[in-house]
Scaffold this motif. Sequence first.
Motif, PDB file in Angstrom:
ATOM      1  N   GLU A 174       3.945 -20.721   1.986  1.00 40.85           N
ATOM      2  CA  GLU A 174       5.065 -21.596   2.341  1.00 40.85           C
ATOM      3  C   GLU A 174       6.318 -20.778   2.664  1.00 40.85           C
ATOM      4  OE1 GLU A 174       6.173 -24.379  -0.667  1.00 40.85           O
ATOM      5  OE2 GLU A 174       7.333 -25.603   0.721  1.00 40.85           O
TER       6      GLU A 174
ATOM      7  N   SER B 285       5.808 -18.631   5.940  1.00 40.08           N
ATOM      8  CA  SER B 285       5.821 -19.446   7.163  1.00 40.08           C
ATOM      9  C   SER B 285       7.229 -19.947   7.483  1.00 40.08           C
ATOM     10  CB  SER B 285       4.858 -20.625   7.021  1.00 40.08           C
ATOM     11  OG  SER B 285       5.242 -21.473   5.944  1.00 40.08           O
TER      12      SER B 285
ATOM     13  N   GLU C  44       7.577 -29.077  15.203  1.00 42.64           N
ATOM     14  CA  GLU C  44       7.276 -27.906  14.380  1.00 42.64           C
ATOM     15  C   GLU C  44       5.945 -28.093  13.644  1.00 42.64           C
ATOM     16  OE1 GLU C  44      10.452 -26.122  12.090  1.00 42.64           O
ATOM     17  OE2 GLU C  44      11.963 -27.343  13.128  1.00 42.64           O
ATOM     18  N   THR C  45       5.098 -27.083  13.752  1.00 39.50           N
ATOM     19  CA  THR C  45       3.786 -27.127  13.095  1.00 39.50           C
ATOM     20  C   THR C  45       3.526 -25.806  12.375  1.00 39.50           C
ATOM     21  OG1 THR C  45       2.903 -28.573  14.826  1.00 39.50           O
ATOM     22  CG2 THR C  45       1.303 -27.428  13.424  1.00 39.50           C
ATOM     23  N   ILE C  46       3.154 -25.911  11.095  1.00 33.01           N
ATOM     24  CA  ILE C  46       2.744 -24.730  10.329  1.00 33.01           C
ATOM     25  C   ILE C  46       1.293 -24.936   9.932  1.00 33.01           C
ATOM     26  CG2 ILE C  46       3.105 -23.341   8.259  1.00 33.01           C
ATOM     27  CD1 ILE C  46       6.020 -24.202   8.275  1.00 33.01           C
TER      28      ILE C  46
ATOM     29  N   SER D 231       5.536 -29.692   7.855  1.00 32.20           N
ATOM     30  CA  SER D 231       5.940 -28.379   8.364  1.00 32.20           C
ATOM     31  C   SER D 231       7.424 -28.094   8.184  1.00 32.20           C
ATOM     32  CB  SER D 231       5.570 -28.268   9.846  1.00 32.20           C
ATOM     33  OG  SER D 231       4.170 -28.379  10.007  1.00 32.20           O
TER      34      SER D 231
END
Length: 392
Positions: free
Chosen positions: A280, A283, A161-163, A169
């Motif tokens: 935050e 996302s 998982e990438t934000i 993330s």
Amino acid sequence: MKNKSSFLLFLSLFIFYSTAALFLNGCASAQKQRLKLGETVDGEVVEAEGLSAVTNDLIATKRASLADAYKNAIEKVVGIFISARTMVDKAITIQQNILGKTDGYVKKHEVIKEGQEADGLYHTKIRALVSYQQIQNDLKELEVLQAPMVGNPRVAILLDETIQGFEDSGSACTDAIAQGLLERGYKVVDRSELAAIRVAEATQQLLSGNMEKALKPIVEKLNAEVVVTGKAIASPITTEGLGGLISYRATLTGKAIKAQTGEILATVSLQGSGLDATKEAASQKAMSQAGKNAANDLASRVANELARRSTVLVIVQGLADLNRLRDIKDFISKTQGVGEIYMRSFSEGRAEMEVKVNSVTSSDLANAISSQASLGAQVVAQTQDSLELKVQ
């Protein structure tokens, strides 16, 4: 006087031989009329024996022995359609609704032999014409006939998982998938259990295609049957015209894998959106929505695919009677790696059954049947999930 004696002797002999001929002819006719074992248009003729304690009331004794023979004849037919395990699990239902309705299923019978034997009991051996079609229909109505179920597979979720804009993330997408699968009856490996393996390393191995190395500890240490893996990326869309709110979109590309073999059961490629006052929160909402969408998509597809791959449809043609079907069914059930067998149908010499397989394939079953010459069954067609036999 002599002529009269000769005439009387001739008349006596004529009567004797005529009576004997009539008797023998009657026996032959009775023999011809006897019910023939096997399938008929009205059902199946089977042999069965009933027992009864002997009492002073001979008529009542005979009736009790015949009723027991009826019950045993029906039980023979019921045993073709359901397994011994189901017979035990559903004993009360079957006893009350099937075995207790003997008159409705036995269309006619013939007594082959009856009488008190050395064990002190009254024995009645019969041939009975049993309507297996009616029994099959009633078992279905009682929901006793059930196809083999896959059960609730245990799932391990390993996502990257990438934000964008955040170093940490989180696991919003993973958590949403886990919750969605749990709500649909799946078992999910808890986050604390994942500590038994190197999660980040295993995830990258799965994404790079190094399945064997990644799946081995997942199977051995986590006892997972299915692995959900992939990449989830959330990125900002815009802040314009949203009244100060921030919008994010998450994209998830993933797949569900059968842990023991590495086979792909299903793939997903979908999105989720999130809107909130902070980056935050927005996302995380987007990631969570993508996870919910994935769980909704994967739940039914994985279950259906596992069910398809865990059963083999066996079709048998040319069956003369239920005994031949019983022989084939018994042989398959005793083959290593075979679980429950569900009878779909039996009519006009053709039977269909679903065989739950644990560690064998349709090819393994075909080889086992072909190598058993005494079974008298020839494999005429075989696919990944089906097998067609013809009785010789």
